[in-house]
Design a protein around this motif. Structure first.
Motif, mmCIF file in Angstrom:
data_model
loop_
_atom_site.group_PDB
_atom_site.id
_atom_site.type_symbol
_atom_site.label_atom_id
_atom_site.label_comp_id
_atom_site.label_asym_id
_atom_site.label_seq_id
_atom_site.Cartn_x
_atom_site.Cartn_y
_atom_site.Cartn_z
ATOM 1 N N LEU A 13 0.825 -1.204 0.000
ATOM 2 C CA LEU A 13 0.000 0.000 0.000
ATOM 3 C C LEU A 13 0.860 1.255 0.000
ATOM 4 O O LEU A 13 0.561 2.226 -0.706
ATOM 5 C CB LEU A 13 -0.955 0.006 1.191
ATOM 6 C CG LEU A 13 -2.022 -1.087 1.173
ATOM 7 C CD1 LEU A 13 -2.846 -1.035 2.456
ATOM 8 C CD2 LEU A 13 -2.915 -0.945 -0.040
ATOM 9 N N ALA A 14 1.929 1.243 0.762
ATOM 10 C CA ALA A 14 2.839 2.396 0.788
ATOM 11 C C ALA A 14 3.479 2.602 -0.575
ATOM 12 O O ALA A 14 3.619 3.735 -1.041
ATOM 13 C CB ALA A 14 3.909 2.194 1.849
ATOM 14 N N PHE A 15 3.873 1.504 -1.211
ATOM 15 C CA PHE A 15 4.454 1.608 -2.546
ATOM 16 C C PHE A 15 3.456 2.230 -3.521
ATOM 17 O O PHE A 15 3.791 3.150 -4.264
ATOM 18 C CB PHE A 15 4.896 0.233 -3.066
ATOM 19 C CG PHE A 15 5.271 0.265 -4.520
ATOM 20 C CD1 PHE A 15 6.521 0.697 -4.910
ATOM 21 C CD2 PHE A 15 4.353 -0.111 -5.500
ATOM 22 C CE1 PHE A 15 6.860 0.762 -6.248
ATOM 23 C CE2 PHE A 15 4.686 -0.045 -6.832
ATOM 24 C CZ PHE A 15 5.940 0.388 -7.211
ATOM 25 N N VAL A 16 2.241 1.729 -3.527
ATOM 26 C CA VAL A 16 1.221 2.237 -4.455
ATOM 27 C C VAL A 16 0.963 3.715 -4.204
ATOM 28 O O VAL A 16 0.928 4.513 -5.141
ATOM 29 C CB VAL A 16 -0.084 1.419 -4.345
ATOM 30 C CG1 VAL A 16 -1.202 2.074 -5.135
ATOM 31 C CG2 VAL A 16 0.147 -0.006 -4.847
ATOM 32 N N GLU A 17 0.814 4.092 -2.950
ATOM 33 C CA GLU A 17 0.553 5.496 -2.620
ATOM 34 C C GLU A 17 1.696 6.405 -3.048
ATOM 35 O O GLU A 17 1.468 7.510 -3.528
ATOM 36 C CB GLU A 17 0.289 5.653 -1.127
ATOM 37 C CG GLU A 17 -1.050 5.089 -0.711
ATOM 38 C CD GLU A 17 -1.258 5.114 0.804
ATOM 39 O OE1 GLU A 17 -0.365 5.627 1.529
ATOM 40 O OE2 GLU A 17 -2.301 4.609 1.247
ATOM 41 N N SER A 18 2.917 5.955 -2.917
ATOM 42 C CA SER A 18 4.055 6.815 -3.237
ATOM 43 C C SER A 18 4.434 6.814 -4.711
ATOM 44 O O SER A 18 5.095 7.743 -5.162
ATOM 45 C CB SER A 18 5.270 6.418 -2.394
ATOM 46 O OG SER A 18 5.714 5.127 -2.746
ATOM 47 N N HIS A 19 4.021 5.811 -5.474
ATOM 48 C CA HIS A 19 4.453 5.712 -6.873
ATOM 49 C C HIS A 19 3.336 5.861 -7.908
ATOM 50 O O HIS A 19 3.623 6.010 -9.089
ATOM 51 C CB HIS A 19 5.143 4.361 -7.100
ATOM 52 C CG HIS A 19 6.496 4.281 -6.478
ATOM 53 N ND1 HIS A 19 6.670 3.974 -5.154
ATOM 54 C CD2 HIS A 19 7.727 4.471 -7.000
ATOM 55 C CE1 HIS A 19 7.960 3.970 -4.887
ATOM 56 N NE2 HIS A 19 8.629 4.277 -5.975
ATOM 57 N N GLN A 20 2.091 5.800 -7.516
ATOM 58 C CA GLN A 20 1.024 5.722 -8.504
ATOM 59 C C GLN A 20 0.947 6.933 -9.419
ATOM 60 O O GLN A 20 0.658 6.786 -10.602
ATOM 61 C CB GLN A 20 -0.323 5.448 -7.850
ATOM 62 C CG GLN A 20 -0.918 6.609 -7.106
ATOM 63 C CD GLN A 20 -2.226 6.224 -6.432
ATOM 64 O OE1 GLN A 20 -2.440 5.075 -6.095
ATOM 65 N NE2 GLN A 20 -3.081 7.187 -6.245
ATOM 66 N N HIS A 21 1.205 8.124 -8.919
ATOM 67 C CA HIS A 21 1.080 9.310 -9.769
ATOM 68 C C HIS A 21 2.159 9.336 -10.858
ATOM 69 O O HIS A 21 1.870 9.624 -12.015
ATOM 70 C CB HIS A 21 1.115 10.585 -8.928
ATOM 71 C CG HIS A 21 -0.044 10.685 -7.994
ATOM 72 N ND1 HIS A 21 -1.338 10.829 -8.435
ATOM 73 C CD2 HIS A 21 -0.108 10.610 -6.641
ATOM 74 C CE1 HIS A 21 -2.155 10.856 -7.400
ATOM 75 N NE2 HIS A 21 -1.434 10.725 -6.295
ATOM 76 N N GLY A 58 13.062 -6.353 -4.261
ATOM 77 C CA GLY A 58 13.835 -5.891 -5.408
ATOM 78 C C GLY A 58 13.481 -4.459 -5.758
ATOM 79 O O GLY A 58 13.529 -3.568 -4.906
ATOM 80 N N ASP A 59 13.078 -4.244 -6.999
ATOM 81 C CA ASP A 59 12.683 -2.915 -7.474
ATOM 82 C C ASP A 59 11.269 -3.001 -8.027
ATOM 83 O O ASP A 59 11.074 -3.205 -9.231
ATOM 84 C CB ASP A 59 13.668 -2.434 -8.548
ATOM 85 C CG ASP A 59 13.427 -0.998 -8.952
ATOM 86 O OD1 ASP A 59 12.481 -0.365 -8.441
ATOM 87 O OD2 ASP A 59 14.199 -0.497 -9.797
ATOM 88 N N PRO A 60 10.262 -2.842 -7.172
ATOM 89 C CA PRO A 60 8.881 -2.978 -7.627
ATOM 90 C C PRO A 60 8.491 -1.959 -8.691
ATOM 91 O O PRO A 60 7.693 -2.251 -9.573
ATOM 92 C CB PRO A 60 8.034 -2.800 -6.371
ATOM 93 C CG PRO A 60 8.954 -2.678 -5.236
ATOM 94 C CD PRO A 60 10.342 -2.605 -5.737
#
Length: 182
Positions: A13-21, A58-60
């Motif tokens: 969830l943190a990944f999605v929130e920080s990278h989605q834009h 790794g590098d999502p």
């Protein structure tokens, strides 16, 4: 009670929130259609969620980018047809930078899918030739030749962009970071 790693809060969830834009912008630049970009990103994030346990260390972001570009190319192959422009040709604008963004967007839309993907990965995502080749599943030589051909076609399709870049105004950077005059 000790939280488990299966509660969805182990970083996904943190990944999605920080990278989605940023990923949505990249998807839009690749396909040129906001709705399709949203669909591509949603599918890519779903695929990431299914593989999160093996990808998270790794590098999502690279994993999602690869999915985006490969799915976009697959979509183009299935639906080869003429694209309608999002902006009417007779639209007047007084915003010089906005006009250049529209010119760049339209010129990118004229490129074949692989050339467009190479430019977005190289100049917008700022990936190396090697990283771009890995994402697209091609050789470094293919990346170089596709990039060269794409920049040549951009210069032909939008000479105003090349002219502004040569004048040192850097306006091509405003939309995607693509340098029309390497």
């Amino acid at each position: 009670m000790v939280p488990t790693r299966h509660d969805g809060r182990d970083g996904y969830l943190a990944f999605v929130e920080s990278h989605q834009h940023r990923l949505l912008r990249a998807a839009y630049l690749i396909c040129g259609n906001r709705h399709q970009a949203e669909d591509l990103l949603q599918e890519a994030l779903l695929k990431l969620a299914l593989r999160w346990a093996s990808v998270r260390d790794g590098d999502p972001a690279a994993y999602v980018r690869a999915i985006l570009y490969r799915d976009a190319v697959s979509w183009w192959r299935r639906r080869r047809r003429e694209w309608l422009s999002a902006t009417p040709p007779d639209r007047a604008t007084h915003d010089r930078d906005g006009a250049l963004r529209l010119t760049l967007h339209d010129a990118l839309g004229l490129l074949p899918p692989r050339q467009r993907a190479v430019l977005v990965l190289r100049y917008y995502e700022d990936l190396t030739e090697v990283a771009t080749a890995e994402v697209l599943g091609v050789t470094v030589g293919t990346v170089k030749s596709q990039c060269h051909a794409a920049l040549r076609r951009l210069r032909e399709a939008a000479p105003d962009l090349a002219q502004n870049t040569r004048a040192g105004q850097g306006t091509a950077d405003l939309a995607t970071g693509v340098e029309v005059n390497p």
